[in-house]
Design a protein around this motif. Structure first.
Motif, PDB file in Angstrom:
ATOM      1  N   MET A   1       0.849  -1.177   0.000  1.00 43.51           N
ATOM      2  CA  MET A   1       0.000   0.000   0.000  1.00 43.51           C
ATOM      3  C   MET A   1       0.892   1.237   0.000  1.00 43.51           C
ATOM      4  N   SER A   2       0.628   2.164  -0.897  1.00 47.18           N
ATOM      5  CA  SER A   2       1.456   3.359  -0.998  1.00 47.18           C
ATOM      6  C   SER A   2       1.135   4.337   0.125  1.00 47.18           C
ATOM      7  N   ASP A   3       2.042   5.296   0.292  1.00 45.19           N
ATOM      8  CA  ASP A   3       1.831   6.313   1.324  1.00 45.19           C
ATOM      9  C   ASP A   3       0.562   7.120   1.056  1.00 45.19           C
ATOM     10  N   LEU A   4       0.305   7.418  -0.210  1.00 42.64           N
ATOM     11  CA  LEU A   4      -0.905   8.167  -0.551  1.00 42.64           C
ATOM     12  C   LEU A   4      -2.161   7.393  -0.172  1.00 42.64           C
ATOM     13  N   ASP A  85     -10.285  11.454  -1.535  1.00 40.81           N
ATOM     14  CA  ASP A  85     -10.611  10.982  -2.888  1.00 40.81           C
ATOM     15  C   ASP A  85      -9.530  11.396  -3.887  1.00 40.81           C
ATOM     16  N   ALA A  86      -9.025  12.616  -3.730  1.00 42.04           N
ATOM     17  CA  ALA A  86      -7.962  13.088  -4.632  1.00 42.04           C
ATOM     18  C   ALA A  86      -6.698  12.250  -4.458  1.00 42.04           C
ATOM     19  N   PHE A  87      -6.370  11.905  -3.226  1.00 42.88           N
ATOM     20  CA  PHE A  87      -5.203  11.048  -2.973  1.00 42.88           C
ATOM     21  C   PHE A  87      -5.394   9.674  -3.613  1.00 42.88           C
ATOM     22  N   ASP A  88      -6.600   9.121  -3.482  1.00 46.32           N
ATOM     23  CA  ASP A  88      -6.886   7.823  -4.115  1.00 46.32           C
ATOM     24  C   ASP A  88      -6.694   7.897  -5.622  1.00 46.32           C
ATOM     25  N   LEU A  89      -7.224   8.950  -6.229  1.00 45.38           N
ATOM     26  CA  LEU A  89      -7.091   9.118  -7.672  1.00 45.38           C
ATOM     27  C   LEU A  89      -5.633   9.309  -8.073  1.00 45.38           C
ATOM     28  N   LEU A  90      -4.913  10.125  -7.337  1.00 46.80           N
ATOM     29  CA  LEU A  90      -3.496  10.343  -7.628  1.00 46.80           C
ATOM     30  C   LEU A  90      -2.719   9.038  -7.503  1.00 46.80           C
ATOM     31  N   ASP A  91      -3.037   8.246  -6.505  1.00 52.10           N
ATOM     32  CA  ASP A  91      -2.375   6.959  -6.324  1.00 52.10           C
ATOM     33  C   ASP A  91      -2.622   6.053  -7.535  1.00 52.10           C
ATOM     34  N   LEU A  93      -3.396   7.028 -10.588  1.00 56.54           N
ATOM     35  CA  LEU A  93      -2.693   7.603 -11.739  1.00 56.54           C
ATOM     36  C   LEU A  93      -1.193   7.309 -11.694  1.00 56.54           C
ATOM     37  N   LEU A  94      -0.616   7.393 -10.516  1.00 58.06           N
ATOM     38  CA  LEU A  94       0.810   7.083 -10.366  1.00 58.06           C
ATOM     39  C   LEU A  94       1.072   5.608 -10.665  1.00 58.06           C
ATOM     40  N   ALA A  95       0.190   4.744 -10.185  1.00 55.66           N
ATOM     41  CA  ALA A  95       0.359   3.306 -10.457  1.00 55.66           C
ATOM     42  C   ALA A  95       0.233   3.030 -11.952  1.00 55.66           C
ATOM     43  N   ALA A  96      -0.705   3.680 -12.612  1.00 54.17           N
ATOM     44  CA  ALA A  96      -0.877   3.493 -14.053  1.00 54.17           C
ATOM     45  C   ALA A  96       0.339   4.032 -14.816  1.00 54.17           C
ATOM     46  N   ALA A  97       0.882   5.137 -14.344  1.00 56.96           N
ATOM     47  CA  ALA A  97       2.064   5.708 -15.000  1.00 56.96           C
ATOM     48  C   ALA A  97       3.278   4.787 -14.837  1.00 56.96           C
TER      49      ALA A  97
END
Length: 101
Positions: A1-4, A85-91, A93-97
């Motif tokens: 699990m990431s920090d975000l 919710d923004a952190f979840d989305l950013l997480d 997006l980072l995983a997809a990147a």
């Protein structure tokens, strides 16, 4: 699990707790407000009438302040939920990147 994701989960839990405050205080607040208008225990003597009025005003002020705090907490809970919710989305997006790159 990431920090975000951990931060998002923590913020979501805190926001849920803030949202629940009003549910826990509604009945005691209503009873307190009703008691402010039933101060017969102080008596009806002239010297106590002023005190009775001051106690009633103080109790009414406490009720208003409690309601304002609840409104503020609800606003903070909403903001915390949005940040979560923004952190979840950013997480995501980072995983997809990472998978792309």
């Amino acid at each position: 699990m990431s920090d975000l994701r951990k931060e998002a989960a923590s913020m979501h839990k805190a926001a849920s707790g803030l949202r629940a405050v009003g549910h826990h205080t509604a009945k005691p607040l209503q009873e307190f407000k009703a008691a402010a208008h039933d101060l017969d225990a102080l008596g009806a003597l002239g010297s106590l009438m002023h005190a009775k009025s001051q106690v009633r005003e103080g109790m009414d002020t406490l009720v208003k302040l409690t309601k304002q705090l609840d409104e503020e907490w609800q606003g903070e809970a909403k903001l915390m939920g949005e940040v979560s919710d923004a952190f979840d989305l950013l997480d995501l997006l980072l995983a997809a990147a990472q998978k792309k790159g």
